[in-house]
Design a protein around this motif. Structure first.
Motif, PDB file in Angstrom:
ATOM      1  N   VAL A  22       0.835  -1.198   0.000  1.00 14.41           N
ATOM      2  CA  VAL A  22       0.000   0.000   0.000  1.00 14.41           C
ATOM      3  C   VAL A  22       0.872   1.250   0.000  1.00 14.41           C
ATOM      4  O   VAL A  22       0.648   2.193  -0.753  1.00 14.41           O
ATOM      5  N   VAL A  23       1.890   1.252   0.848  1.00 12.78           N
ATOM      6  CA  VAL A  23       2.806   2.397   0.930  1.00 12.78           C
ATOM      7  C   VAL A  23       3.500   2.621  -0.408  1.00 12.78           C
ATOM      8  O   VAL A  23       3.649   3.762  -0.864  1.00 12.78           O
ATOM      9  N   SER A  24       3.915   1.530  -1.053  1.00 13.80           N
ATOM     10  CA  SER A  24       4.581   1.641  -2.355  1.00 13.80           C
ATOM     11  C   SER A  24       3.642   2.262  -3.388  1.00 13.80           C
ATOM     12  O   SER A  24       4.058   3.115  -4.184  1.00 13.80           O
ATOM     13  N   LYS A  25       2.390   1.857  -3.390  1.00 11.58           N
ATOM     14  CA  LYS A  25       1.415   2.424  -4.324  1.00 11.58           C
ATOM     15  C   LYS A  25       1.223   3.916  -4.065  1.00 11.58           C
ATOM     16  O   LYS A  25       1.133   4.712  -5.004  1.00 11.58           O
ATOM     17  N   ILE A  26       1.148   4.278  -2.791  1.00 12.24           N
ATOM     18  CA  ILE A  26       0.962   5.688  -2.440  1.00 12.24           C
ATOM     19  C   ILE A  26       2.161   6.505  -2.912  1.00 12.24           C
ATOM     20  O   ILE A  26       2.015   7.590  -3.485  1.00 12.24           O
ATOM     21  N   ASP A  27       3.365   5.981  -2.676  1.00  6.76           N
ATOM     22  CA  ASP A  27       4.587   6.701  -3.050  1.00  6.76           C
ATOM     23  C   ASP A  27       4.704   6.899  -4.557  1.00  6.76           C
ATOM     24  O   ASP A  27       5.358   7.838  -5.017  1.00  6.76           O
ATOM     25  N   ASN A  28       4.090   6.000  -5.333  1.00 11.25           N
ATOM     26  CA  ASN A  28       4.216   6.057  -6.798  1.00 11.25           C
ATOM     27  C   ASN A  28       3.127   6.878  -7.482  1.00 11.25           C
ATOM     28  O   ASN A  28       3.111   6.992  -8.711  1.00 11.25           O
ATOM     29  N   VAL A  29       2.222   7.448  -6.688  1.00 14.67           N
ATOM     30  CA  VAL A  29       1.164   8.277  -7.266  1.00 14.67           C
ATOM     31  C   VAL A  29       1.775   9.527  -7.890  1.00 14.67           C
ATOM     32  O   VAL A  29       2.611  10.195  -7.280  1.00 14.67           O
ATOM     33  N   LYS A  30       1.363   9.850  -9.114  1.00 12.53           N
ATOM     34  CA  LYS A  30       1.993  10.944  -9.854  1.00 12.53           C
ATOM     35  C   LYS A  30       1.092  12.159 -10.059  1.00 12.53           C
ATOM     36  O   LYS A  30       1.579  13.247 -10.353  1.00 12.53           O
ATOM     37  N   ASN A  31      -0.214  11.988  -9.934  1.00  9.75           N
ATOM     38  CA  ASN A  31      -1.110  13.117 -10.130  1.00  9.75           C
ATOM     39  C   ASN A  31      -2.391  12.910  -9.334  1.00  9.75           C
ATOM     40  O   ASN A  31      -2.593  11.851  -8.719  1.00  9.75           O
ATOM     41  N   ARG A  36      -6.809   9.962  -6.516  1.00 12.49           N
ATOM     42  CA  ARG A  36      -8.237   9.709  -6.283  1.00 12.49           C
ATOM     43  C   ARG A  36      -8.566   8.235  -6.542  1.00 12.49           C
ATOM     44  O   ARG A  36      -9.326   7.619  -5.784  1.00 12.49           O
ATOM     45  N   ASN A  37      -7.973   7.658  -7.579  1.00 11.12           N
ATOM     46  CA  ASN A  37      -8.205   6.243  -7.875  1.00 11.12           C
ATOM     47  C   ASN A  37      -7.648   5.352  -6.772  1.00 11.12           C
ATOM     48  O   ASN A  37      -8.248   4.329  -6.424  1.00 11.12           O
ATOM     49  N   LEU A  38      -6.505   5.744  -6.214  1.00  7.80           N
ATOM     50  CA  LEU A  38      -5.904   4.966  -5.136  1.00  7.80           C
ATOM     51  C   LEU A  38      -6.781   4.983  -3.893  1.00  7.80           C
ATOM     52  O   LEU A  38      -6.965   3.952  -3.235  1.00  7.80           O
ATOM     53  N   VAL A  39      -7.333   6.145  -3.560  1.00  8.60           N
ATOM     54  CA  VAL A  39      -8.230   6.232  -2.410  1.00  8.60           C
ATOM     55  C   VAL A  39      -9.447   5.344  -2.626  1.00  8.60           C
ATOM     56  O   VAL A  39      -9.892   4.641  -1.711  1.00  8.60           O
ATOM     57  N   SER A  40      -9.972   5.337  -3.838  1.00  8.10           N
ATOM     58  CA  SER A  40     -11.117   4.466  -4.149  1.00  8.10           C
ATOM     59  C   SER A  40     -10.741   2.998  -4.011  1.00  8.10           C
ATOM     60  O   SER A  40     -11.540   2.176  -3.525  1.00  8.10           O
ATOM     61  N   GLU A  41      -9.521   2.652  -4.418  1.00  9.71           N
ATOM     62  CA  GLU A  41      -9.045   1.275  -4.282  1.00  9.71           C
ATOM     63  C   GLU A  41      -8.923   0.876  -2.809  1.00  9.71           C
ATOM     64  O   GLU A  41      -9.345  -0.214  -2.409  1.00  9.71           O
ATOM     65  N   LEU A  42      -8.357   1.768  -2.000  1.00  4.78           N
ATOM     66  CA  LEU A  42      -8.250   1.499  -0.568  1.00  4.78           C
ATOM     67  C   LEU A  42      -9.623   1.344   0.056  1.00  4.78           C
ATOM     68  O   LEU A  42      -9.842   0.480   0.913  1.00  4.78           O
ATOM     69  N   GLN A  43     -10.542   2.176  -0.366  1.00  7.81           N
ATOM     70  CA  GLN A  43     -11.903   2.113   0.144  1.00  7.81           C
ATOM     71  C   GLN A  43     -12.542   0.770  -0.193  1.00  7.81           C
ATOM     72  O   GLN A  43     -13.236   0.170   0.638  1.00  7.81           O
ATOM     73  N   ALA A  44     -12.273   0.278  -1.396  1.00 10.21           N
ATOM     74  CA  ALA A  44     -12.878  -0.982  -1.834  1.00 10.21           C
ATOM     75  C   ALA A  44     -12.316  -2.188  -1.096  1.00 10.21           C
ATOM     76  O   ALA A  44     -13.056  -3.082  -0.682  1.00 10.21           O
ATOM     77  N   ILE A  45     -10.981  -2.221  -0.891  1.00  7.09           N
ATOM     78  CA  ILE A  45     -10.379  -3.416  -0.293  1.00  7.09           C
ATOM     79  C   ILE A  45     -10.447  -3.424   1.222  1.00  7.09           C
ATOM     80  O   ILE A  45     -10.247  -4.473   1.838  1.00  7.09           O
ATOM     81  N   SER A  46     -10.757  -2.277   1.825  1.00 10.76           N
ATOM     82  CA  SER A  46     -10.769  -2.227   3.285  1.00 10.76           C
ATOM     83  C   SER A  46     -12.146  -1.945   3.864  1.00 10.76           C
ATOM     84  O   SER A  46     -12.281  -1.679   5.056  1.00 10.76           O
ATOM     85  N   HIS A 150       1.526  13.014   2.692  1.00 12.03           N
ATOM     86  CA  HIS A 150       2.769  13.344   1.982  1.00 12.03           C
ATOM     87  C   HIS A 150       2.588  13.233   0.477  1.00 12.03           C
ATOM     88  O   HIS A 150       3.104  14.064  -0.291  1.00 12.03           O
ATOM     89  N   ALA A 151       1.852  12.203   0.037  1.00 19.10           N
ATOM     90  CA  ALA A 151       1.619  12.024  -1.404  1.00 19.10           C
ATOM     91  C   ALA A 151       0.783  13.167  -1.958  1.00 19.10           C
ATOM     92  O   ALA A 151       1.057  13.674  -3.060  1.00 19.10           O
ATOM     93  N   TYR A 152      -0.224  13.579  -1.205  1.00 18.02           N
ATOM     94  CA  TYR A 152      -1.066  14.672  -1.681  1.00 18.02           C
ATOM     95  C   TYR A 152      -0.280  15.976  -1.751  1.00 18.02           C
ATOM     96  O   TYR A 152      -0.425  16.748  -2.714  1.00 18.02           O
ATOM     97  N   ILE A 153       0.554  16.233  -0.752  1.00 20.88           N
ATOM     98  CA  ILE A 153       1.384  17.441  -0.768  1.00 20.88           C
ATOM     99  C   ILE A 153       2.295  17.432  -1.994  1.00 20.88           C
ATOM    100  O   ILE A 153       2.487  18.443  -2.676  1.00 20.88           O
ATOM    101  N   LYS A 154       2.854  16.257  -2.294  1.00 19.86           N
ATOM    102  CA  LYS A 154       3.761  16.135  -3.439  1.00 19.86           C
ATOM    103  C   LYS A 154       3.056  16.475  -4.746  1.00 19.86           C
ATOM    104  O   LYS A 154       3.584  17.249  -5.555  1.00 19.86           O
ATOM    105  N   ILE A 155       1.872  15.923  -4.959  1.00 16.51           N
ATOM    106  CA  ILE A 155       1.179  16.184  -6.216  1.00 16.51           C
ATOM    107  C   ILE A 155       0.566  17.581  -6.251  1.00 16.51           C
ATOM    108  O   ILE A 155       0.436  18.174  -7.322  1.00 16.51           O
TER     109      ILE A 155
END
Length: 223
Positions: A22-31, A36-46, A150-155
């Protein structure tokens, strides 16, 4: 942890391997779209524990904007973006039930503020059926939320004005109270060049003067 919360899918994300993934996916988010898609994915699996992420943008030292990632009812969305919730998340770190902000809101929905550094904070919306699970779930999700912040601040910085290195250098020394002449001596350039760079910063940040430009760059972590 209660069986109502710990579905098999939810349990899987509590393993060390899954956490690292999960952390790796968050770190690799580029925009923002990927975020937003990652948050939806986390919402779905958890589900049903994790429901939404709230990002806070410091527009000025006194102005904060909320942005919601995750789909909730319009009433819940309106509350999550309210001044009350924003103030709580800005000043507190403890999770509270949304019912604290109004008796009409479900007691099993909790808002968890997360502070990840200077002017870097966000919040999670969690569904927790058993109050005994609050501490454990908040402990786990606060770790995930730190990476989300941190990912959101980066993008979000990608949307900010493009301050050059030399402009940033001038701003940093101006932030220390140095005059244009003093900055010119430190950087080995002319005073006119320093004023040129600072004027660019003022224009790029849509500021009235160098002090406002400095303030905007500080709250957005450019300097």
């Amino acid at each position: 942890m209660s069986s109502a919360i710990m579905t098999q899918a939810t349990a899987e994300i509590y393993t060390q391997t899954a956490f690292s993934e999960v952390v790796s996916k968050i770190d690799n988010v580029k925009n923002e779209t990927e975020f937003r898609n990652l948050v939806s994915e986390l919402q779905a699996i958890s589900a049903p524990s994790f429901l939404a992420f709230i990002a806070f943008d410091h527009l000025t030292p006194t102005s904060i904007e909320s942005k919601l990632f995750g789909n909730q009812s319009s009433a819940i969305n309106q509350l999550l973006l309210s001044e009350e919730v924003r103030e709580h998340c800005n000043n507190e770190s403890s999770a509270v039930s949304l019912s604290q902000f109004g008796s009409l809101y479900p007691q099993n929905l909790y808002i968890l503020p997360v502070h990840a550094g200077h002017n870097e904070h966000g919040a999670l919306l969690l569904q927790i059926e058993d109050p005994q699970d609050v501490e454990h779930l908040c402990w786990y999700w606060s770790s995930i939320a730190t990476y989300l912040v941190h990912a959101y601040i980066k993008i979000s910085k990608q949307r900010l004005v493009a301050i050059t290195k030399r402009e940033r250098d001038c701003l940093l020394w101006a932030c220390e109270g140095k005059t244009s002449w003093e900055i010119s001596q430190i950087l080995g350039v002319s005073e006119r060049t320093v004023n040129f760079h600072l004027s660019n910063c003022i224009e790029k940040t849509n500021s009235a003067n160098r002090l406002q430009a400095i303030a905007k760059c500080v709250v957005t972590n450019i300097i």
